[in-house]
Motif scaffolding. Structure first.
Motif, short mmCIF file in Angstrom:
data_model
loop_
_atom_site.label_atom_id
_atom_site.label_comp_id
_atom_site.label_asym_id
_atom_site.label_seq_id
_atom_site.Cartn_x
_atom_site.Cartn_y
_atom_site.Cartn_z
N ARG A 103 0.88 -1.17 0.00
CA ARG A 103 0.00 0.00 0.00
C ARG A 103 0.91 1.21 0.00
NH1 ARG A 103 -2.87 -0.06 5.16
NH2 ARG A 103 -1.23 1.31 5.90
N PHE A 104 0.63 2.19 -0.86
CA PHE A 104 1.48 3.37 -0.95
C PHE A 104 0.60 4.60 -0.97
CE2 PHE A 104 4.23 6.51 -2.96
CZ PHE A 104 5.40 6.33 -2.25
N ASP A 105 0.73 5.44 0.07
CA ASP A 105 0.00 6.70 0.16
C ASP A 105 0.90 7.82 -0.33
OD1 ASP A 105 -1.90 5.11 1.39
OD2 ASP A 105 -1.41 5.80 3.41
N TYR A 106 0.33 8.73 -1.13
CA TYR A 106 1.14 9.79 -1.72
C TYR A 106 0.34 11.08 -1.85
CZ TYR A 106 -1.36 8.53 -6.02
OH TYR A 106 -2.33 8.27 -6.96
N THR A 107 1.07 12.18 -1.85
CA THR A 107 0.43 13.48 -1.98
C THR A 107 0.16 13.76 -3.45
OG1 THR A 107 2.61 14.53 -2.04
CG2 THR A 107 1.51 14.43 0.10
N HIS A 108 -1.09 14.11 -3.73
CA HIS A 108 -1.52 14.50 -5.08
C HIS A 108 -2.89 15.13 -4.95
CE1 HIS A 108 -1.38 14.67 -9.39
NE2 HIS A 108 -2.44 13.88 -9.54
N PHE A 109 -3.17 16.12 -5.76
CA PHE A 109 -4.34 16.97 -5.58
C PHE A 109 -5.58 16.58 -6.39
CE2 PHE A 109 -0.94 18.70 -8.19
CZ PHE A 109 -1.53 18.69 -9.45
N GLU A 110 -5.51 15.52 -7.20
CA GLU A 110 -6.68 15.14 -7.99
C GLU A 110 -6.67 13.64 -8.28
OE1 GLU A 110 -6.41 17.39 -11.60
OE2 GLU A 110 -4.67 16.29 -12.32
N GLY A 163 -7.26 5.46 -4.93
CA GLY A 163 -8.32 6.37 -4.52
C GLY A 163 -7.84 7.36 -3.47
N SER A 164 -8.74 8.26 -3.12
CA SER A 164 -8.46 9.30 -2.14
C SER A 164 -8.66 8.75 -0.73
CB SER A 164 -9.40 10.48 -2.36
OG SER A 164 -9.23 11.45 -1.36
N ILE A 165 -7.76 9.12 0.20
CA ILE A 165 -7.94 8.73 1.60
C ILE A 165 -8.04 9.95 2.51
CG2 ILE A 165 -6.88 6.46 1.36
CD1 ILE A 165 -4.39 7.69 2.80
N ALA A 166 -7.66 11.12 1.98
CA ALA A 166 -7.76 12.38 2.72
C ALA A 166 -7.57 13.50 1.71
CB ALA A 166 -6.69 12.46 3.81
N SER A 167 -7.82 14.71 2.11
CA SER A 167 -7.63 15.85 1.21
C SER A 167 -6.16 15.92 0.79
CB SER A 167 -8.03 17.13 1.92
OG SER A 167 -7.82 18.23 1.07
N GLY A 168 -5.92 15.79 -0.51
CA GLY A 168 -4.56 15.87 -1.04
C GLY A 168 -3.72 14.63 -0.85
N VAL A 169 -4.33 13.54 -0.37
CA VAL A 169 -3.59 12.29 -0.18
C VAL A 169 -4.34 11.15 -0.86
CG1 VAL A 169 -2.59 10.66 1.47
CG2 VAL A 169 -2.66 13.10 2.02
N ARG A 170 -3.63 10.39 -1.67
CA ARG A 170 -4.22 9.28 -2.40
C ARG A 170 -3.50 7.99 -2.02
NH1 ARG A 170 -7.95 11.10 -5.40
NH2 ARG A 170 -8.16 9.20 -6.61
N ARG A 171 -4.12 6.85 -2.35
CA ARG A 171 -3.56 5.54 -1.98
C ARG A 171 -3.62 4.60 -3.17
NH1 ARG A 171 -5.71 3.05 3.37
NH2 ARG A 171 -3.98 4.34 4.13
N ILE A 172 -2.50 3.91 -3.40
CA ILE A 172 -2.45 2.82 -4.37
C ILE A 172 -2.24 1.53 -3.59
CG2 ILE A 172 -1.01 1.70 -6.13
CD1 ILE A 172 -0.61 4.43 -7.40
#
Length: 194
Positions: free
Chosen positions: A46-53, A137-146
């Motif tokens: 699981r990889f969480d990363y900062t991205h805005f869309e 998908g999104s997990i928080a504002s500005g943070v997404r998860r693969i």
């Protein structure tokens, strides 16, 4: 105490793959992408990363393709212990909110990726086998998860998907190549009845 070699090897594959994924995300989505968390086990990553869309399906396919290209490139993975300033000068990526000692461990995937990391890794990327994205998908504002799988888990996932496709093809009485057209035709038929 004894190390479960198979479990450790699969965890190492997933961990090294997070480094490849991080590099590819930066290359495709931009330098604003940073790791915001991760989880690796023997079964998945699981990889969480900062991205805005949201990331569209075609971009996800390209991310997956490039990670698999890095795996197939059979890059050598090496570790070095060095002074934190040396590590930064070498271009090693660090987590911005982490506190580091004066001496750090740097994991390099040839010239493809260089990160500060204390985790377990494989020694060659080809040993990962393959990489398959399961969800994004999104997990928080500005943070997404693969979420993804590698190696045997990826093969098992694709085998399962292939089995479902075969069952659907049999149920619809069409070939696999005709399956999508059949589903779209049925959707149109249902919509026209409404």
């Amino acid at each position: 105490c004894q190390v479960n070699a198979d479990r450790r090897k699969n965890t190492a594959k997933n961990h090294t793959c997070t480094h490849l994924l991080h590099r590819v995300l930066k290359d495709i989505l931009g330098d604003h992408v940073n790791q915001a968390g991760s989880y690796v086990s023997q079964d998945r990553l699981r990889f969480d990363y900062t991205h805005f869309e949201a990331v569209d399906r075609e971009t996800l396919k390209e991310i997956e393709r490039r990670v698999n290209e890095a795996i197939l490139a059979d890059y050598k993975v090496s570790t070095d212990v060095m002074n934190i300033e040396e590590a930064k000068k070498s271009g090693a990526t660090a987590l911005f909110d982490e506190k580091y000692d004066e001496t750090v461990r740097v994991v390099s995937v040839d010239d493809f990726s260089r990160e500060l990391c204390g985790g377990t890794h494989i020694d060659e990327t080809a040993k990962i086998g393959m990489f398959k994205i399961i969800s994004e998908g999104s997990i928080a504002s500005g943070v997404r998860r693969i979420e993804a799988v590698t190696g045997r888990a990826a093969i098992n996932y694709l085998r399962e998907i292939s089995g479902i496709t075969e069952e659907l093809s049999a149920a619809m009485k069409v070939s696999r190549d005709e399956l999508l057209d059949k589903v779209n035709s049925l959707k149109k038929e249902v919509k026209d009845k409404d």
